[in-house]
Motif scaffolding. Structure first.
Motif, short mmCIF file in Angstrom:
data_model
loop_
_atom_site.label_atom_id
_atom_site.label_comp_id
_atom_site.label_asym_id
_atom_site.label_seq_id
_atom_site.Cartn_x
_atom_site.Cartn_y
_atom_site.Cartn_z
N THR A 166 0.86 -1.18 0.00
CA THR A 166 0.00 0.00 0.00
C THR A 166 0.90 1.23 0.00
O THR A 166 2.06 1.16 0.41
CB THR A 166 -0.91 0.02 1.24
OG1 THR A 166 -0.09 -0.03 2.42
CG2 THR A 166 -1.87 -1.16 1.23
N VAL A 167 0.37 2.32 -0.47
CA VAL A 167 1.17 3.54 -0.55
C VAL A 167 1.64 3.93 0.85
O VAL A 167 0.86 3.92 1.81
CB VAL A 167 0.35 4.69 -1.17
CG1 VAL A 167 1.14 5.99 -1.13
CG2 VAL A 167 -0.02 4.35 -2.61
N ARG A 168 2.92 4.25 0.96
CA ARG A 168 3.46 4.69 2.24
C ARG A 168 4.56 5.71 2.01
O ARG A 168 5.02 5.92 0.88
CB ARG A 168 3.98 3.52 3.06
CG ARG A 168 5.05 2.68 2.40
CD ARG A 168 5.71 1.71 3.35
NE ARG A 168 6.60 2.39 4.28
CZ ARG A 168 7.59 1.77 4.93
NH1 ARG A 168 7.80 0.47 4.76
NH2 ARG A 168 8.38 2.44 5.75
N ASP A 169 4.97 6.35 3.08
CA ASP A 169 6.00 7.38 3.02
C ASP A 169 7.33 6.84 3.55
O ASP A 169 7.35 6.09 4.53
CB ASP A 169 5.59 8.60 3.84
CG ASP A 169 4.38 9.30 3.27
OD1 ASP A 169 4.32 9.46 2.04
OD2 ASP A 169 3.48 9.69 4.05
N PHE A 170 8.40 7.25 2.89
CA PHE A 170 9.75 6.92 3.33
C PHE A 170 10.54 8.22 3.47
O PHE A 170 10.33 9.16 2.70
CB PHE A 170 10.45 6.03 2.30
CG PHE A 170 9.76 4.72 2.04
CD1 PHE A 170 10.16 3.57 2.70
CD2 PHE A 170 8.71 4.64 1.13
CE1 PHE A 170 9.53 2.35 2.45
CE2 PHE A 170 8.07 3.43 0.88
CZ PHE A 170 8.48 2.29 1.55
N GLY A 171 11.44 8.26 4.43
CA GLY A 171 12.26 9.45 4.61
C GLY A 171 13.72 9.09 4.75
O GLY A 171 14.06 8.08 5.37
#
Length: 327
Positions: free
Chosen positions: A311-316
């Motif tokens: 599923t769409v997720r954020d990475f930093g």
């Protein structure tokens, strides 16, 4: 004749003797490699000569401005590629300790290392001049990776090293080439640099593929067992890099390198080495053969599962100033 390490097990000492028996083939493959290559240097791509004129400064400014448009997915992939290339000292050590530090094996290791050394230099020149990263943050990752080491659990088995390099060189070719394709519509020099790296990886892959094929011809049963152990547990060399899991997940989601590409590599090598049609094997060899032939289907299922659960997720990442990569 190659020197056999006295600390090796009797089984691995026997394997080194097989490597000694194919040294002529190694020398022939190295000569073929040198004949086919076109030697290049990082300065050919990103020149930094003292006498360069204002036109070159203008070209650097153009590259830098165009590179502002590179998506962060491409930046993450470039960072991972660069960090992986900078792990070269680990691989030179592993080749010297698992194969031999004399004869054709030493000659190949030195030649291969000299060619690979240009990769980190060329890519680092590009990311520096294009101003892609927080270089301080990236350099800390690189330092920690080199400091941590890369020590795969190969149990001093030289066959596993040759199996791994066959798989890994092709995987790295995929990664460089596909990252370059992301860059090409936006900033062409990034693609050009990565294409040079991918071309080298392709030729290195051909060398290791041929040499492991020679091992298979001499010692098929044990070679199949070693190949199986590596193929089932393959991990790219950068897995010791801090934040590797997140970087590799971005790369996977971007379609740069994932289980489907690895499946393609395994299928190509199984076909090239004619693993499925080998005969006269021992019971252990037959068992390894059967398991190897099932790996592509297993990888296809793995890729389907990964795609289905994603599923769409954020990475930093610190090296892009903590910006969120949403993918």
């Amino acid at each position: 004749m190659s020197v056999v390490a006295t600390s090796m097990s009797f089984e691995n000492t026997d394997k080194v003797e097989v490597l000694v028996s194919i040294e002529d083939a190694v020398a022939q493959q190295m000569a073929l490699h040198v004949e086919k290559r076109r030697l290049w240097f990082p300065n050919d791509l990103m020149p930094a000569d003292a006498e360069l004129d204002a036109a070159h400064d203008g070209e650097l400014a153009r590259i830098r401005e165009a590179a502002r448009g590179l998506p962060d997915t491409a930046r993450v992939a470039i960072a991972l590629n660069l960090l992986t290339e900078e792990g070269l000292p680990h691989f030179h050590r592993l080749i010297a300790s698992h194969l031999s530090n004399s004869g054709p094996w030493r000659d190949w290791n030195n030649l291969w290392t000299a060619e690979e050394d240009r990769h980190g230099c060329a890519l680092r020149d590009y990311v520096r001049d294009a101003r892609l990263f927080d270089m301080g943050a990236l350099e800390k990752l690189q330092y920690r990776y080199i400091e941590a080491g890369f020590n795969p659990e190969w149990e001093e088995d030289p066959y596993r090293l040759l199996a791994y390099t066959s798989l890994q060189e092709k995987a790295t070719q995929f990664s460089h080439a596909n990252t370059g394709r992301l860059c090409a519509p936006i900033e062409a020099m990034g693609q050009r640099v990565l294409a040079h790296l991918a071309g080298d990886e392709s030729r290195h892959y051909q060398f290791y593929r041929a040499v492991f094929g020679a091992v298979l011809a001499q010692d098929p049963n044990r070679a199949l067992v070693s190949l199986l152990k590596v193929a089932l547990n393959f991990a790219m060399p950068g897995h010791a890099i801090g934040g590797y899991d997140d970087m590799s997940e971005v790369v996977r989601r971007a379609g740069i390198f994932c289980a489907r590409q690895y499946q393609e590599i395994v299928e190509e090598l199984l076909a090239y080495w004619k693993i499925g049609s080998l005969t006269g094997l021992s019971t252990i060899g037959q068992q390894a053969q059967e398991k190897l032939m099932k790996i592509p289907a297993r990888l296809a299922r793995m890729a389907d599962f990964q795609d289905a659960k994603s599923t769409v997720r954020d990475f930093g990442f610190d090296f892009i100033y903590g910006r969120s990569v949403r993918i």
